[in-house]
Design a protein around this motif. Structure first.
Motif, short mmCIF file in Angstrom:
data_model
loop_
_atom_site.label_atom_id
_atom_site.label_comp_id
_atom_site.label_asym_id
_atom_site.label_seq_id
_atom_site.Cartn_x
_atom_site.Cartn_y
_atom_site.Cartn_z
N GLU A 174 131.20 101.95 62.37
CA GLU A 174 132.64 102.11 62.26
C GLU A 174 133.22 101.90 63.65
OE1 GLU A 174 133.72 105.75 60.40
OE2 GLU A 174 132.62 105.33 58.54
N PRO A 175 133.48 100.66 64.01
CA PRO A 175 133.88 100.36 65.39
C PRO A 175 135.25 100.93 65.75
CG PRO A 175 134.06 98.42 64.02
CD PRO A 175 133.37 99.44 63.19
N VAL A 176 135.36 101.28 67.03
CA VAL A 176 136.63 101.74 67.59
C VAL A 176 136.89 100.93 68.85
CG1 VAL A 176 136.44 104.07 66.66
CG2 VAL A 176 135.45 103.55 68.89
N GLU A 177 138.03 101.15 69.47
CA GLU A 177 138.35 100.42 70.69
C GLU A 177 137.34 100.76 71.78
OE1 GLU A 177 141.66 100.93 74.01
OE2 GLU A 177 142.55 100.13 72.17
N ASN A 178 136.83 99.73 72.43
CA ASN A 178 135.85 99.91 73.49
C ASN A 178 136.54 100.40 74.76
OD1 ASN A 178 133.38 99.80 74.81
ND2 ASN A 178 132.85 97.79 73.94
N ASP A 179 135.81 101.16 75.57
CA ASP A 179 136.38 101.63 76.82
C ASP A 179 135.73 100.94 78.03
OD1 ASP A 179 133.88 102.73 76.71
OD2 ASP A 179 134.53 104.80 77.00
N LYS A 180 134.94 99.89 77.75
CA LYS A 180 134.32 99.13 78.84
C LYS A 180 134.13 97.69 78.37
CE LYS A 180 129.64 100.51 77.43
NZ LYS A 180 128.38 101.14 77.86
N GLY A 181 133.76 96.84 79.30
CA GLY A 181 133.57 95.45 78.96
C GLY A 181 134.85 94.63 79.11
N LYS A 198 147.53 96.02 84.44
CA LYS A 198 146.58 97.06 84.05
C LYS A 198 145.72 96.58 82.89
CE LYS A 198 149.56 100.88 85.53
NZ LYS A 198 150.27 102.12 85.09
N ALA A 199 144.49 97.09 82.83
CA ALA A 199 143.55 96.69 81.78
C ALA A 199 143.95 97.32 80.45
CB ALA A 199 142.14 97.10 82.15
N VAL A 200 144.04 96.50 79.40
CA VAL A 200 144.27 96.98 78.03
C VAL A 200 143.29 96.27 77.11
CG1 VAL A 200 146.71 97.53 78.36
CG2 VAL A 200 146.07 95.24 77.68
N ARG A 201 142.86 96.97 76.07
CA ARG A 201 141.84 96.38 75.19
C ARG A 201 142.35 96.20 73.75
NH1 ARG A 201 138.76 99.01 79.18
NH2 ARG A 201 137.16 97.58 80.06
N THR A 202 143.66 96.43 73.56
CA THR A 202 144.29 96.15 72.25
C THR A 202 145.65 95.50 72.48
OG1 THR A 202 143.19 98.00 71.14
CG2 THR A 202 145.19 97.13 70.11
N LEU A 203 145.90 94.39 71.79
CA LEU A 203 147.20 93.70 71.83
C LEU A 203 147.76 93.65 70.41
CD1 LEU A 203 146.42 90.67 74.19
CD2 LEU A 203 147.53 92.82 74.80
N THR A 204 149.04 94.05 70.26
CA THR A 204 149.64 94.08 68.92
C THR A 204 150.82 93.12 68.75
OG1 THR A 204 151.03 95.94 69.59
CG2 THR A 204 148.95 96.47 68.49
N ASP A 205 151.45 92.71 69.82
CA ASP A 205 152.65 91.86 69.72
C ASP A 205 152.28 90.39 69.76
OD1 ASP A 205 154.30 94.07 69.59
OD2 ASP A 205 154.45 94.22 71.77
N LEU A 206 151.41 89.99 68.85
CA LEU A 206 150.96 88.60 68.78
C LEU A 206 151.39 87.98 67.47
CD1 LEU A 206 147.29 89.19 70.04
CD2 LEU A 206 149.23 88.42 71.41
N ARG A 207 151.85 86.72 67.50
CA ARG A 207 152.25 86.02 66.27
C ARG A 207 151.82 84.57 66.35
NH1 ARG A 207 155.33 88.42 62.51
NH2 ARG A 207 156.28 90.40 63.09
N THR A 208 151.47 84.02 65.21
CA THR A 208 151.13 82.61 65.17
C THR A 208 152.41 81.78 65.31
OG1 THR A 208 151.30 82.58 62.76
CG2 THR A 208 149.12 82.99 63.70
N ASP A 209 152.27 80.55 65.83
CA ASP A 209 153.43 79.69 66.02
C ASP A 209 153.75 78.94 64.73
OD1 ASP A 209 151.58 77.64 65.81
OD2 ASP A 209 151.53 77.21 67.96
#
Length: 556
Positions: A487-494, A503-514
């Protein structure tokens, strides 16, 4: 515009002022008829030149001096929400009345201190154009043909040279008053309004013109509930005491009550055709041809009663007077079978909103003005990006709103349908906008994605989204660096992305296809930990793509 006095003169004029106006007009004309009255209340002498005066809304253009009836307005009840019945002379066409009331409400919201009464707009509209030629307007409130006043060339009227290159009045030499409220082009350029929300300011549209007149009358700090301020407002519209008295007469008349009549059935002042004619050099608008003599009767008169016959030869039983059939009144507006309103963001609602106007007898009622309004936190709109549309019911009593198109905001909103200018309950519809959909996402290439610790990945990640094998544009996508667990969750490394501050972020939500259904992710960075990692891409419909990322030091 041809002024009207002769048609309203009758015995026992109500006030000395009214009589004085009538005498002045008739004396100047030299004969019964319909003289044009200038800004000062008296007909202009032939060949005189009036100093330029475009400070008035109408440019002091002539107006109709037709006075209201002496009797109280015909109406079946004490409410101004009366049905489509009564004398057309004292009634106001439905769309025009709706425009006056809509302007009153708009000014109540934007300038409550002005206290603009719709009856004042009605009085001016009556005097200026006979309520848009008796309500001869289309479903959007635009006159079927422009209403133009006389050419203001100084011959009998003010001299106002062209200010709009003929854009509004079709005259590139001199100005003419335009539309139901008779604005000269220069005034419209400063005061024009979009009263029906169609994105344009048209002086020949009753909603636009009425709202513009309301703003003009409310200029400054006027309180129109104060008589002196109301008088100043009317005089600013046309600098004439005679004009003020005429408007005041209709204002008082409409305050006592009026009623709605169908569009196109109102009384049209004589001489008001498709466009108001330019004056002759003498300033007269009288017809030049002689009136035709009345034809002599060809039938012989009927003989009188025969005294030798019982009853004098007449029928002893009187002819019964037929009982008039009551005109059905508007009882309610109801849903006419509209189904669920759902659409995907950016798409059109397949279902059209439809309402039905029902009379007091339970039957359909035609030519009822219905206003549809989109409300709530939404960017959805009707065709033409309109949030409000006013239409008339057809012969079957129904009217269908234009196509409703969803914006990019998802969620629910409301559409209201009301009988324009009536106090009847509204019909409300709930509409839902869902997110754009994609049932599959894939990479557009199969490159191996590797990077050394502390560096950027040389290659970017590009994906393509589809829905039922068709390009899925505008689809929301979430990108997350996840752990390699059941049950994967957001990684805190890599690997990681960077936000606007670096700053480092590992989740992006404001993405849309063109528009082509494609999406290129931002640059991916590697931290100092070597290993193989997973990037998960998902859509709201559950489409998922796992991308493998490797962080390793380069070979020695």
């Amino acid at each position: 515009m041809a002024a009207q006095f002769g048609r309203r003169l009758r015995k026992g004029a109500t006030t000395t002022a009214v009589a004085a106006i009538a005498v002045a007009a008739l004396s100047a004309s030299g004969a019964p008829g319909t003289p044009l009255v200038g800004a000062d209340g008296d007909p202009q002498a032939a060949g005189t030149t009036t100093p330029p005066d475009d400070s008035a809304a109408t440019g002091n253009s002539p107006y109709y001096t037709d006075l209201p009836p002496l009797n109280t307005p015909d109406r079946p009840s004490t409410t101004t929400e009366s049905p489509l019945t009564g004398r057309s002379e004292s009634g106001i066409p439905a769309s025009v009345l709706a425009a006056y009331k809509k302007a009153e409400q708009s000014l109540a919201d934007s300038d409550a201190a002005c206290r603009l009464p719709w009856q004042l707009l009605a009085a001016i509209g009556k005097v200026e154009s006979g309520h848009a030629r008796g309500g001869r307007v289309d479903a959007n409130g635009t006159t079927f043909a422009p209403i133009l006043g006389p050419v203001l060339d100084g011959r009998g009227f003010a001299l106002i040279k062209d200010t709009d290159n003929g854009a509004y009045d079709g005259d590139a030499t001199h100005d003419r008053a335009v539309g139901p409220m008779q604005f000269i082009p220069s005034t419209w350029a400063n005061w024009g309004q979009d009263g029906n929300g169609d994105g344009s300011k048209d002086p020949n549209n009753v909603y636009d013109a009425a709202l513009a007149a309301g703003h003009y009358l409310c200029a400054g700090s006027r309180d129109l509930s104060v008589a002196a301020d109301l008088d100043r407002a009317v005089l600013s519209y046309n600098h004439s005491n005679a004009y003020l008295r005429t408007v005041r007469s209709w204002f008082d008349y409409y305050k006592r009550g009026t009623h709605e009549i169908p569009d196109g059935t109102g009384t049209v002042p004589p001489g008001l055709g498709t466009t108001n004619p330019s004056p002759s050099p003498s300033g007269s608008t009288h017809p030049t041809s002689k009136p035709k003599p009345k034809p002599k009767p060809t039938s012989k008169p009927k003989p009188g009663p025969d005294p030798t016959k019982p009853g004098g030869g007449t029928d002893p039983s009187p002819t019964p007077t037929p009982t008039p059939t009551p005109t059905p009144t508007l009882a309610k507006v109801e849903n006419a079978g509209t189904g669920p309103l759902t659409a995907t963001a950016g798409g059109e609602f397949a279902e059209r909103i439809k309402v039905r106007a029902e009379n007091s007898l339970g039957g359909p009622l035609a030519k009822v003005s219905v206003t549809f309004t989109v409300t709530g936190d939404t960017d959805a709109a009707f065709t033409g990006k309109k949030s409000t549309v006013t239409l008339l019911t057809g012969a079957d009593g129904t009217v269908t709103a234009p196509v409703l198109k969803a914006g990019e905001k998802t969620g629910t909103f409301t559409v209201r349908a009301v009988a324009t200018g009536r106090s009847l309950p509204a019909v409300t519809y709930t509409a839902t906008v869902g997110a754009r959909r994609a049932d599959a996402i894939v990479r557009t290439d199969d490159k191996v994605l590797t990077a050394a610790p502390g560096t950027e990945f040389a290659d970017t990640v590009e994906i393509a989204a589809t829905y039922k094998d068709a390009v899925a544009a505008g689809v929301a996508v979430t990108a997350t660096m996840i752990t390699d667990a059941d049950e994967p969750v957001e990684n805190d490394k890599g690997p990681y992305f960077e936000d606007a501050d670096g700053k480092a972020v590992r989740t992006l939500t404001d993405l849309r296809t063109d528009k082509d259904g494609r999406l290129t992710l931002p640059k991916i960075h590697a931290d100092g930990t070597e290993g193989t990692y997973k990037l998960r891409l998902t859509t709201e419909d559950g489409a998922t793509l796992i991308v493998e990322l490797t962080v390793e030091a380069p070979a020695a």
